[in-house]
Design a protein around this motif. Sequence first.
Motif, PDB file in Angstrom:
ATOM      1  N   VAL A 169      38.155  34.248  43.200  1.00 24.07           N
ATOM      2  CA  VAL A 169      38.216  35.150  43.401  1.00 24.07           C
ATOM      3  C   VAL A 169      37.985  35.834  45.218  1.00 24.07           C
ATOM      4  O   VAL A 169      38.084  35.807  46.005  1.00 24.07           O
ATOM      5  CB  VAL A 169      38.099  36.355  42.743  1.00 24.07           C
ATOM      6  N   SER A 170      36.608  35.182  44.651  1.00 23.21           N
ATOM      7  CA  SER A 170      35.485  35.901  46.041  1.00 23.21           C
ATOM      8  C   SER A 170      34.330  34.843  46.304  1.00 23.21           C
ATOM      9  O   SER A 170      33.725  34.267  44.833  1.00 23.21           O
ATOM     10  CB  SER A 170      34.797  36.714  45.614  1.00 23.21           C
ATOM     11  N   MET A 171      33.570  34.468  47.333  1.00 20.35           N
ATOM     12  CA  MET A 171      32.461  33.687  47.090  1.00 20.35           C
ATOM     13  C   MET A 171      31.376  34.350  47.190  1.00 20.35           C
ATOM     14  O   MET A 171      30.186  34.274  46.555  1.00 20.35           O
ATOM     15  CB  MET A 171      32.248  33.005  48.838  1.00 20.35           C
ATOM     16  N   ASP A 172      31.593  35.701  46.742  1.00 24.99           N
ATOM     17  CA  ASP A 172      30.172  36.766  45.582  1.00 24.99           C
ATOM     18  C   ASP A 172      30.649  37.440  45.373  1.00 24.99           C
ATOM     19  O   ASP A 172      31.991  37.136  44.767  1.00 24.99           O
ATOM     20  CB  ASP A 172      29.626  37.170  47.606  1.00 24.99           C
ATOM     21  N   THR A 173      30.058  38.674  44.709  1.00 19.80           N
ATOM     22  CA  THR A 173      29.875  39.867  43.157  1.00 19.80           C
ATOM     23  C   THR A 173      30.477  41.106  44.109  1.00 19.80           C
ATOM     24  O   THR A 173      30.860  42.146  43.389  1.00 19.80           O
ATOM     25  CB  THR A 173      29.835  39.859  42.446  1.00 19.80           C
ATOM     26  N   GLU A 174      30.840  40.723  45.611  1.00 19.64           N
ATOM     27  CA  GLU A 174      31.070  42.572  46.315  1.00 19.64           C
ATOM     28  C   GLU A 174      32.028  42.910  46.056  1.00 19.64           C
ATOM     29  O   GLU A 174      33.065  42.585  47.423  1.00 19.64           O
ATOM     30  CB  GLU A 174      29.769  42.132  47.658  1.00 19.64           C
ATOM     31  N   THR A 175      32.505  43.602  45.351  1.00 24.62           N
ATOM     32  CA  THR A 175      34.009  43.829  45.549  1.00 24.62           C
ATOM     33  C   THR A 175      34.523  44.717  46.309  1.00 24.62           C
ATOM     34  O   THR A 175      35.573  45.249  46.553  1.00 24.62           O
ATOM     35  CB  THR A 175      34.587  44.677  43.718  1.00 24.62           C
TER      36      THR A 175
END
Length: 526
Positions: free
Chosen positions: A154-160
């Motif tokens: 979903v994402s390369m980080d966890t910053e939604t």
Amino acid sequence: MRNRSFWRKAGVFFLSFLLTGSLFLTSNIPSARAGDNDGTLSQETTWKKRQLRALWVASVTNIDWPSAPGLPIGQQQQEFIQILNEAKELNMNAVVVQIRPTADAFYPSKLNPWSKYLTGTQGKNPGYDPLDFMVREAHKRNLEFHAWFNPYRVSMDTETDQLAPNNVARLHPDWVRSYGGKLYLDPGLPEVRAYIINSVMEVVNHYDIDAVHFDDYFYPYPVSGIDFPDDPTYQKYGADYPDKGDWRRHNVNLLVEQLSHAIKEAKPYVKFGISPFGIWRNQNTDPTGSDTNGLQSYDSIYCDTRTWINEGWIDYVAPQIYWNFGYAPAAYEKLVDWWAHEVNGKNVHLYIGQAAYKIGHSTEAWDDPEEMPNQLLFNNQFAEVKGSIFFSYKDVKANYLGFRDRLKNDLFKYPALIPTMPWLDDNPPKKPKLLKAENKSGSAVHLVWKDQSKGDSTAFAIYRFSSAKEISLNRPQNLIATVRKNGNGLQTFDDRTAENKPAIYVITALDRLHNESKPSNPIFVR
């Protein structure tokens, strides 16, 4: 798939984790007779008329294309055209382009937001349809276009908060798991499986792609001491699987099987290929595994590749054999041999994922300019190895240790047709009729022919011979070009490599699965 800069920064640590044993073990290729499956080979290149030659073009973190987010449309397009021209110049015949790197899209989608790697902001419209543009430009050059999807990331980080409002992680936060500093969809949820299949089929149904491609990312690579947080899903859906690993493999298998059927039901000619991590299982775990000692994709990321092959759910497998000859934990020669046996007699092509990003950068073995050329020559010893995919475009273009030059001037000196897949289609088109071949003041030989295939052809192969006794479609050296069909009228080609010598020309027609017609009538040119 690996980012080259990532390997440079963390190569020793990460490879030590993935593969037990010293990273600094190096070994010369043993000397023995060519043909022994130990990494030895003849020094003379043996060209093949049919061989997949592909480049991975990665978009995640702007590895290959676009070079940066937010570029003007014209610059984005020109950069991609340069990639295709480079591929064609090197006699490549396919590109594998990442169009859905992180639950986003390089095309207008009803299910996924626009990728931030296009504009810098997820969800922002780039002002054109990049996928439509890329497919059309690839086909103009008679390059296959393999649409590369990352299914679960979903994402390369966890910053939604940086995700678009219509991102699946914001619409369905209960589908998403945080692990290793990234966000992933939970593969155990039926809703996730349906969403992924629908995302892929949106592209299959609306674009003229040649293949759907997955890489090695299924369940995420393990973080030491931390299990992927899917216990609630396992409790809900895993009752029939006392072993959690079996349940996770079942989840991935369902996705592969159901997507395979969906693709073939919609467009039987669209291929489905997967590029797994190079090791399935080690012999010390499973006696039918490879003679290796490294991370096992079957156990660590839950890829049951053998089942995908045996069941015919995939049309090609491209294991990422990113190690050198003689590397103790995972020797290149041992893994190519193992995968060749694995596909033997199956309706699945084997292409080798080649580590172009390691040339001149990784270990002492990769400082040898012959390492990668020797790998390609070694591949040619196996009837089961049908070609190679290189990671990635920018590393081939960089010409580390002269490898790009070696491809152009030697290893891929002549064009090659993509191998056929007779289980999908084995009916060749009708042969064309060569109408004219004339020398235009020594600058080129102008060819004109009529397509007689009644719509079955998509491309043509151009052959040139020095004499009548040489006429044979089996010699790669006589194939001088492949060109895409241009409408339904007369087809033309200018041979600018004829060197003003007498020659005989022959044309064949190719369909979209590369079945080849009988040769046209020959025409002699003085």
